[in-house]
Design a protein around this motif. Structure first.
Motif, PDB file in Angstrom:
ATOM      1  N   UNK A  15     -31.079  68.769  -1.134  1.00  0.00           N
ATOM      2  CA  UNK A  15     -31.956  67.604  -1.213  1.00  0.00           C
ATOM      3  C   UNK A  15     -32.056  67.173  -2.675  1.00  0.00           C
ATOM      4  N   UNK A  16     -32.410  65.941  -2.906  1.00  0.00           N
ATOM      5  CA  UNK A  16     -32.445  65.385  -4.260  1.00  0.00           C
ATOM      6  C   UNK A  16     -33.298  66.180  -5.251  1.00  0.00           C
ATOM      7  N   UNK A  17     -34.478  66.674  -4.893  1.00  0.00           N
ATOM      8  CA  UNK A  17     -35.274  67.419  -5.887  1.00  0.00           C
ATOM      9  C   UNK A  17     -34.551  68.639  -6.468  1.00  0.00           C
ATOM     10  N   UNK A  36     -28.821  66.539 -13.962  1.00  0.00           N
ATOM     11  CA  UNK A  36     -28.278  65.883 -12.766  1.00  0.00           C
ATOM     12  C   UNK A  36     -29.264  64.870 -12.196  1.00  0.00           C
ATOM     13  N   UNK A  37     -30.521  65.265 -12.074  1.00  0.00           N
ATOM     14  CA  UNK A  37     -31.540  64.374 -11.526  1.00  0.00           C
ATOM     15  C   UNK A  37     -31.761  63.154 -12.408  1.00  0.00           C
ATOM     16  N   UNK A  38     -31.702  63.340 -13.718  1.00  0.00           N
ATOM     17  CA  UNK A  38     -31.867  62.216 -14.648  1.00  0.00           C
ATOM     18  C   UNK A  38     -30.746  61.199 -14.455  1.00  0.00           C
ATOM     19  N   UNK A  39     -29.529  61.663 -14.258  1.00  0.00           N
ATOM     20  CA  UNK A  39     -28.391  60.767 -14.054  1.00  0.00           C
ATOM     21  C   UNK A  39     -28.588  59.925 -12.788  1.00  0.00           C
ATOM     22  N   UNK A  40     -29.028  60.552 -11.705  1.00  0.00           N
ATOM     23  CA  UNK A  40     -29.280  59.821 -10.461  1.00  0.00           C
ATOM     24  C   UNK A  40     -30.432  58.835 -10.659  1.00  0.00           C
ATOM     25  N   UNK A  41     -31.470  59.240 -11.359  1.00  0.00           N
ATOM     26  CA  UNK A  41     -32.587  58.334 -11.652  1.00  0.00           C
ATOM     27  C   UNK A  41     -32.112  57.116 -12.450  1.00  0.00           C
ATOM     28  N   UNK A  57     -28.872  58.815   1.459  1.00  0.00           N
ATOM     29  CA  UNK A  57     -28.341  59.541   0.299  1.00  0.00           C
ATOM     30  C   UNK A  57     -27.922  60.942   0.705  1.00  0.00           C
ATOM     31  N   UNK A  58     -26.908  61.479   0.008  1.00  0.00           N
ATOM     32  CA  UNK A  58     -26.490  62.872   0.197  1.00  0.00           C
ATOM     33  C   UNK A  58     -26.128  63.443  -1.167  1.00  0.00           C
ATOM     34  N   UNK A  59     -26.444  64.735  -1.336  1.00  0.00           N
ATOM     35  CA  UNK A  59     -26.178  65.417  -2.608  1.00  0.00           C
ATOM     36  C   UNK A  59     -25.590  66.794  -2.333  1.00  0.00           C
ATOM     37  N   UNK A  60     -24.810  67.280  -3.293  1.00  0.00           N
ATOM     38  CA  UNK A  60     -24.269  68.630  -3.194  1.00  0.00           C
ATOM     39  C   UNK A  60     -24.187  69.229  -4.596  1.00  0.00           C
TER      40      UNK A  60
END
Length: 193
Positions: A15-17, A36-41, A57-60
């Motif tokens: 999940x995104x978090x 990683x989260x900053x880049x998506x933000x 959305x999907x993340x891995x």
């Protein structure tokens, strides 16, 4: 519409978090990690500035979180809202020097943890010391192309749908495919319900 994030080379869907929970390595003189989260933000913020947003959305994560892969639908006024195609954004990056931060947009986006990465609009940026200065303008420039490309694609699909093929041409194409070894399904394809 399903997203095309393929995870089969050691990665795991998250999940995104979970993206921001990955411990980042220390910066060096030549390497500047980006959360990683900053880049998506950053991508999501740039989309928001032009009245677009993420849909599904999907993340891995792979290599104990050192590699990140993601994909999301892009929604907003002027973009396709149909079952035929959608505008998609794909992104990836790493903390272990194995991947540059990358971003792709289009309707044929493919992201895989085996490092396959494809889209119609794309850029990559290594994690050198100026990445934080350069990353936002690169994302904004890519996002700025999305609406125009989506409108071009909408015109293309409309033309495809209006194009009529004569039976003789269709028959000829099928015979040529058979002669070249293209096989047909053994059972009829089922239309989606």
């Amino acid at each position: 519409m399903s997203l095309n994030l393929v995870v089969h080379a050691g990665g795991a869907k998250v999940e995104r978090p979970a993206l921001s929970l990955v411990k980042m390595p220390d910066a060096t003189r030549s390497f500047q990690p980006v959360d990683h989260g900053h880049f998506v933000d950053l991508i999501e913020d740039a989309l928001g500035n032009v009245d677009l947003k993420f849909g599904s959305q999907m993340y891995a994560l792979n290599r104990e979180g050192q590699q990140m892969f993601g994909i999301a639908e892009v929604l907003g006024k002027g973009l396709a809202d149909n079952d035929t195609w959608r505008t998609i954004v794909g992104f990836r990056g790493s903390h272990d020097h194995s991947l540059a931060r990358g971003l792709v947009f289009g309707d044929g986006v493919f992201v895989c943890d085996n490092l396959a990465f494809h889209g119609e609009i794309q850029f990559g940026r290594k994690h050198t010391t100026n990445i934080m200065r350069d990353l936002r303008p690169l994302v904004v420039e890519a996002v700025g192309q999305v609406r125009g490309r989506a409108q071009q694609q909408a015109v293309r699909y409309e033309r495809y749908q209006r194009a009529e093929l004569k039976d003789q041409l269709v028959n000829h194409a099928i015979i040529q495919m058979l002669r070249q070894g293209v096989t047909l399904p053994l059972k009829p394809l089922q239309a989606p319900q």
